[in-house]
Design an enzyme around this catalytic site. Structure first.
Site, mmCIF file in Angstrom:
data_model
loop_
_atom_site.group_PDB
_atom_site.id
_atom_site.type_symbol
_atom_site.label_atom_id
_atom_site.label_comp_id
_atom_site.label_asym_id
_atom_site.label_seq_id
_atom_site.Cartn_x
_atom_site.Cartn_y
_atom_site.Cartn_z
ATOM 1 N N ARG A 191 25.666 19.511 -94.773
ATOM 2 C CA ARG A 191 26.923 20.472 -94.183
ATOM 3 C C ARG A 191 26.251 21.649 -93.520
ATOM 4 O O ARG A 191 26.673 22.200 -92.443
ATOM 5 C CB ARG A 191 27.402 20.938 -95.475
ATOM 6 N N HIS B 139 27.367 22.899 -89.700
ATOM 7 C CA HIS B 139 27.759 24.373 -89.119
ATOM 8 C C HIS B 139 26.594 25.138 -88.358
ATOM 9 O O HIS B 139 26.770 25.812 -87.702
ATOM 10 C CB HIS B 139 27.590 25.247 -90.721
ATOM 11 N N GLU C 248 25.669 34.571 -88.569
ATOM 12 C CA GLU C 248 26.417 33.416 -88.921
ATOM 13 C C GLU C 248 26.373 33.412 -90.442
ATOM 14 O O GLU C 248 27.455 32.802 -90.976
ATOM 15 C CB GLU C 248 26.073 32.154 -88.375
ATOM 16 N N ASN D 277 30.349 30.157 -94.339
ATOM 17 C CA ASN D 277 29.131 29.853 -94.781
ATOM 18 C C ASN D 277 28.728 30.564 -96.114
ATOM 19 O O ASN D 277 27.962 30.026 -96.988
ATOM 20 C CB ASN D 277 28.139 30.311 -93.792
ATOM 21 N N PRO E 226 35.997 24.456 -87.562
ATOM 22 C CA PRO E 226 37.316 24.096 -87.866
ATOM 23 C C PRO E 226 37.477 24.719 -89.475
ATOM 24 O O PRO E 226 36.780 23.952 -90.150
ATOM 25 C CB PRO E 226 37.601 22.485 -87.529
ATOM 26 N N HIS F 45 31.954 13.839 -95.879
ATOM 27 C CA HIS F 45 32.314 14.173 -97.298
ATOM 28 C C HIS F 45 32.296 13.056 -98.273
ATOM 29 O O HIS F 45 32.805 13.236 -99.490
ATOM 30 C CB HIS F 45 33.984 14.516 -96.995
ATOM 31 N N THR F 46 31.485 12.030 -98.119
ATOM 32 C CA THR F 46 31.520 10.891 -98.928
ATOM 33 C C THR F 46 30.485 11.359 -99.956
ATOM 34 O O THR F 46 30.299 10.981 -101.067
ATOM 35 C CB THR F 46 30.778 9.691 -98.388
HETATM 36 C C1 HEM Z 1 36.203 17.878 -89.788
HETATM 37 C C2 HEM Z 1 36.009 19.297 -90.154
HETATM 38 C C3 HEM Z 1 35.573 19.600 -91.421
HETATM 39 C C4 HEM Z 1 36.015 20.477 -92.371
HETATM 40 C C5 HEM Z 1 37.449 21.323 -91.922
HETATM 41 C C6 HEM Z 1 35.171 20.605 -93.531
HETATM 42 C C7 HEM Z 1 35.121 21.388 -94.562
HETATM 43 C C8 HEM Z 1 34.570 21.495 -95.598
HETATM 44 C C9 HEM Z 1 34.516 22.370 -96.565
HETATM 45 C C10 HEM Z 1 35.888 23.340 -96.818
HETATM 46 C C11 HEM Z 1 33.728 22.016 -97.772
HETATM 47 C C12 HEM Z 1 33.591 22.663 -99.034
HETATM 48 C C13 HEM Z 1 32.785 23.733 -99.190
HETATM 49 C C14 HEM Z 1 32.785 24.386 -100.411
HETATM 50 O O1 HEM Z 1 33.987 25.326 -100.474
HETATM 51 O O2 HEM Z 1 31.744 24.465 -101.208
HETATM 52 C C15 HEM Z 1 32.933 21.007 -97.032
HETATM 53 C C16 HEM Z 1 31.854 20.603 -97.888
HETATM 54 C C17 HEM Z 1 31.066 19.639 -97.259
HETATM 55 N N1 HEM Z 1 31.032 19.100 -95.867
HETATM 56 FE FE1 HEM Z 1 32.470 19.545 -94.584
HETATM 57 N N2 HEM Z 1 34.042 19.774 -93.081
HETATM 58 C C18 HEM Z 1 34.371 19.130 -91.899
HETATM 59 C C19 HEM Z 1 33.221 18.394 -91.329
HETATM 60 C C20 HEM Z 1 32.151 17.911 -91.810
HETATM 61 C C21 HEM Z 1 31.159 17.276 -91.105
HETATM 62 C C22 HEM Z 1 31.052 17.081 -89.784
HETATM 63 C C23 HEM Z 1 29.894 17.139 -91.999
HETATM 64 C C24 HEM Z 1 28.666 16.371 -91.857
HETATM 65 C C25 HEM Z 1 28.444 15.325 -90.871
HETATM 66 C C26 HEM Z 1 30.499 17.574 -93.285
HETATM 67 C C27 HEM Z 1 29.716 17.738 -94.704
HETATM 68 C C28 HEM Z 1 30.052 18.285 -95.693
HETATM 69 C C29 HEM Z 1 29.331 18.021 -96.866
HETATM 70 C C30 HEM Z 1 28.253 17.029 -97.164
HETATM 71 C C31 HEM Z 1 29.879 18.848 -97.839
HETATM 72 C C32 HEM Z 1 29.354 19.201 -99.193
HETATM 73 C C33 HEM Z 1 28.673 20.227 -99.313
HETATM 74 C C34 HEM Z 1 27.739 20.507 -100.803
HETATM 75 O O3 HEM Z 1 28.183 19.834 -101.659
HETATM 76 O O4 HEM Z 1 27.372 21.531 -101.040
HETATM 77 N N3 HEM Z 1 31.699 18.000 -93.188
HETATM 78 N N4 HEM Z 1 33.310 20.768 -96.044
#
Ligand code: HEM
Length: 323
Positions: A60, A64, A86, A92, A161, A191-192
Site C-alpha cells: 500500500r 501511495h 505527504e 497516510n 482516490p 486488497h487481497t
Molecule cells: C482503487 C483505489 C484504492 C482505494 C480507494 C484504496 C483504499 C484503501 C483503504 C481505505 C485502505 C485501508 C487503510 C486503513 O484504514 O488502514 C486500504 C488498504 C490497503 N490497500 Fe488500498 N486502495 C486502493 C487501491 C489500492 C492499490 C492500487 C493497492 C496496491 C496495488 C492497494 C493495496 C492496499 C493494501 C495492501 C492495503 C492493506 C494495508 C495494510 O494492511 O496495512 N490499494 N486501501
C-alpha cells in the site's frame, strides 16, 4: 554522405538520446550493487517473521508513493518546520505502516553499497517481495528510480482516490496516471491482503447518507459482523479488521467477496457498477492465474509511474530526509 554513414550517425544519435533518458533497466544494479535486491528481500523476510501484515502495508505504501509525484520515495520523507509532507496527510497517517522496515532495508543496503541504491527502488523491491511473502507471485523489476526532493501534504488529495470513490472517480484518477480500467481492477486486487481501520469505512455502517443509515451496497450480514467489530462513531478507538477472508494470502478471495457485495470500501463495491470492470472482477474471481498474470503487469506499470531517472532527483542517504 552515403546511406551507411547516415545510418551510423542516426543510430549514434539514438544511443545518446536513450542514454540521456536514463531509463529503468533490469540490470541497473548488476555492477553497481549486485546484492541490493537480496538484502531487501532478507529484511522483508525478517520483518514478516514478526509481522505477517507487513507485506500488505508496504504494498500500500508503494501505491501511495507512486500516485503522488511518481515512484520516487516521496512518501518516506518526514515533515519539517517549513514543509508538511505527504506522510502526514490523513490517507497516510496513521494508517500507512512499515517506514521502519524501509529504513532498515536502506541501512542494510548502505552498509554494502553506500550512496548507490535509491529509496524509491528499495520501496519497489520491498512491495514486490511483500506480495511474494504473502504467498503471491514474484516478478522481475526494472530499477534506476531516483529519489524525489519534493513531498507535499496538499498534493496527496489531488491524486489519491478516497475509499468513498465511485467508479467514475476511480477511473478518472487512474486515467490521470495513464492506468486503464483493467489496471484499476487488477490493482484493486491488492486488497487481497491486509487490514483496514474501521474509520476507513465506518460511514458505510452507521451514516451512509447522513441519516444514520447503512450502505445498501454492502452485504447485510457482513455489515452486522463489522458493526460488532467497529464501534459507532464518535469514538476514540479505531480497531482494524481484515479486508477479506484470507488477509495474509494473495488469492482470489477479494474478488469473490466483491461479487458477494462484501468489498469493504465503496471503491471496492464500485467495481461492479461498470460492465467492463465487473466482467474483470468475475474473471479474476474464477481464475487465479488470470488475476495473477494481470496483477503483475499492472504492478509493473504502477511501479514505473513518472519515475525520475538519469540526472533527475538524488540518491537519498536516509530515506526519511532529503540530502
Ligand atoms: C482503487 C483505489 C484504492 C482505494 C480507494 C484504496 C483504499 C484503501 C483503504 C481505505 C485502505 C485501508 C487503510 C486503513 O484504514 O488502514 C486500504 C488498504 C490497503 N490497500 Fe488500498 N486502495 C486502493 C487501491 C489500492 C492499490 C492500487 C493497492 C496496491 C496495488 C492497494 C493495496 C492496499 C493494501 C495492501 C492495503 C492493506 C494495508 C495494510 O494492511 O496495512 N490499494 N486501501
Amino acid at each position: 554522405m552515403g546511406d551507411y554513414k547516415v545510418w551510423r550517425v542516426l543510430s549514434l544519435f539514438l544511443l545518446v538520446v536513450i542514454a540521456a533518458r536514463g531509463d529503468l533497466s533490469y540490470d541497473f544494479y548488476k555492477t553497481r550493487c549486485p546484492q541490493a535486491e537480496k538484502i531487501v528481500m532478507d529484511v522483508m523476510v525478517n520483518a514478516t517473521l514478526s509481522d505477517r501484515r507487513i507485506g500488505a502495508s508496504i504494498l500500500r505504501m508503494h501505491f501511495h508513493d507512486c500516485f503522488v509525484e511518481g515512484c520516487d520515495g516521496s512518501i518516506l520523507i518526514d515533515s519539517t518546520p517549513t514543509n508538511r509532507a505527504e506522510k502526514d496527510f490523513p490517507a497516510n497517517f496513521p494508517s500507512i505502516r512499515g517506514f521502519d522496515v524501509i529504513d532498515a532495508a536502506k541501512a542494510a543496503v548502505e552498509k554494502v553499497c553506500p550512496g548507490i541504491v535509491s529509496c524509491a527502488d528499495i520501496l519497489a523491491f520491498a512491495a514486490r517481495d511483500g506480495v511474494h511473502l504473502s504467498h503471491g507471485p514474484f516478478w522481475d523489476i526494472r530499477s534506476g528510480r531516483r529519489d524525489g526532493r519534493v513531498s507535499m501534504f496538499n498534493r496527496v488529495p489531488l491524486f489519491l482516490p478516497p475509499p468513498t470513490s465511485n467508479i467514475t472517480q476511480l477511473v478518472t484518477s487512474f486515467a490521470a496516471k495513464n492506468l486503464s480500467k483493467s489496471d484499476l481492477v487488477f490493482l484493486s486486487g491488492g486488497h487481497t491482503i491486509g487490514f483496514s481501520l474501521c474509520s476507513s469505512f465506518n460511514s458505510r455502517l452507521y451514516n451512509f447518507t447522513g441519516r444514520g443509515d447503512q450502505d445498501p451496497a454492502l452485504d447485510a450480514s457482513l455489515a452486522q459482523t463489522l458493526k460488532g467489530q467497529c464501534p459507532r462513531p464518535p469514538t476514540r478507538v479505531d480497531p482494524i479488521v481484515p479486508m477479506e477472508k484470507t488477509p495474509f494470502k494473495v488469492d482470489t478471495k477479494y474478488f469473490k467477496g466483491v461479487l458477494k457485495r462484501r468489498g469493504l470500501f465503496t471503491s471496492d463495491s464500485a467495481l461492479l457498477n461498470d460492465p467492463f470492470t465487473k466482467s474483470l472482477v468475475i474473471k479474476s474471481a474464477a481464475d487465479e492465474s488470470f488475476f495473477l498474470g494481470n496483477f503483475i503487469q499492472s504492478m509493473i506499470k504502477m511501479s514505473e509511474l513518472e519515475v525520475k531517472t538519469g540526472s533527475k532527483g538524488e540518491i537519498r542517504k536516509k530515506c526519511h530526509v532529503i540530502n
